[in-house]
Design a protein around this motif. Structure first.
Motif, short mmCIF file in Angstrom:
data_model
loop_
_atom_site.label_atom_id
_atom_site.label_comp_id
_atom_site.label_asym_id
_atom_site.label_seq_id
_atom_site.Cartn_x
_atom_site.Cartn_y
_atom_site.Cartn_z
N UNK A 23 4.85 -12.67 0.17
CA UNK A 23 4.39 -14.00 -0.23
C UNK A 23 4.51 -15.05 0.96
N UNK A 24 3.58 -15.81 1.38
CA UNK A 24 3.73 -16.87 2.06
C UNK A 24 2.70 -17.76 1.82
N UNK A 62 7.93 -8.42 4.92
CA UNK A 62 8.21 -9.84 5.00
C UNK A 62 7.24 -10.21 5.63
N UNK A 63 6.90 -11.99 5.48
CA UNK A 63 5.88 -12.66 6.37
C UNK A 63 6.57 -14.08 6.22
N UNK A 64 6.19 -14.70 7.18
CA UNK A 64 6.74 -15.99 7.60
C UNK A 64 5.62 -16.85 8.17
N UNK A 65 5.42 -18.44 7.80
CA UNK A 65 4.48 -19.13 8.53
C UNK A 65 5.39 -19.91 9.51
N UNK A 66 4.86 -20.12 10.67
CA UNK A 66 6.00 -20.57 11.70
C UNK A 66 5.20 -22.06 12.00
N UNK A 73 4.59 -11.11 10.58
CA UNK A 73 4.58 -10.21 9.49
C UNK A 73 5.59 -8.75 9.77
N UNK A 74 6.03 -8.33 8.90
CA UNK A 74 6.85 -7.11 9.42
C UNK A 74 6.80 -5.96 8.28
N UNK A 75 6.91 -4.77 8.53
CA UNK A 75 6.67 -3.63 7.63
C UNK A 75 8.17 -2.78 7.68
N UNK A 76 8.21 -2.08 6.52
CA UNK A 76 9.23 -1.35 6.53
C UNK A 76 9.19 0.22 6.30
N UNK A 77 8.08 0.66 6.65
CA UNK A 77 7.82 2.03 6.71
C UNK A 77 7.00 2.28 8.09
N UNK A 105 12.77 -4.95 10.75
CA UNK A 105 12.93 -6.62 10.85
C UNK A 105 12.70 -7.16 9.49
N UNK A 106 13.51 -8.05 9.31
CA UNK A 106 13.70 -8.46 7.65
C UNK A 106 14.07 -9.83 7.63
N UNK A 107 13.64 -10.37 6.48
CA UNK A 107 14.25 -11.74 6.18
C UNK A 107 13.79 -12.89 7.11
N UNK A 108 12.47 -12.83 7.53
CA UNK A 108 11.98 -13.69 8.54
C UNK A 108 11.94 -15.09 7.98
#
Length: 131
Positions: A23-24, A62-66, A73-77, A105-108
């Motif tokens: 969520x972001x 993970x997703x982050x607004x910069x 946005x990153x994926x884990x699979x 890539x995690x915890x943006x």
């Protein structure tokens, strides 16, 4: 107050009942999140209604607004991909930036200082920066 006393009602987001992640909040009532199937959802009214934006390869991590419309946005699979939108996450605005092999890539986070916009960590002890 009591834990959970101020929570709103649970809203069904994912059309497939898969786990929802990333969520972001983008400001002005606009929110994004994605599910384990890679589908990205957007709201402009605090999740009273939602629209399906797109489905990307890999499960949401993970997703982050910069700021300035930039969302990462990153994926884990799958290939553990890394995506960017320069248009507030709207449909058609997501581009694959690539991946870093089997590394996730995690915890943006947004991190605005001296030209740096954000950073993320990886599962093998690296830090990835965004300018």
């Amino acid at each position: 107050g009591t834990d959970g006393a101020v929570w709103g009602s649970a809203i069904a987001i994912s059309d497939t009942s898969v786990a929802v992640w990333a969520p972001e909040y983008l400001g002005n009532g606009v929110g994004l999140l994605a599910d384990e199937a890679g589908t990205i959802y957007r709201t402009t009214d605090n999740w009273v209604t939602k629209s399906t934006i797109t489905t990307l390869d890999g499960a949401a991590d993970d997703m982050v607004y910069l700021g300035n419309g930039i969302v990462v946005y990153s994926t884990y699979t799958s290939l553990k991909n890394f995506y960017v939108s320069y248009n507030y996450g709207l449909h058609g605005s997501w581009s694959l930036l690539g991946n870093i092999g089997s590394n996730q890539i995690d915890h943006l986070i947004a991190y605005s200082h001296d030209g740096l916009l954000g950073l993320a960590t990886t599962e093998n002890g690296k830090v990835v920066t965004f300018y």
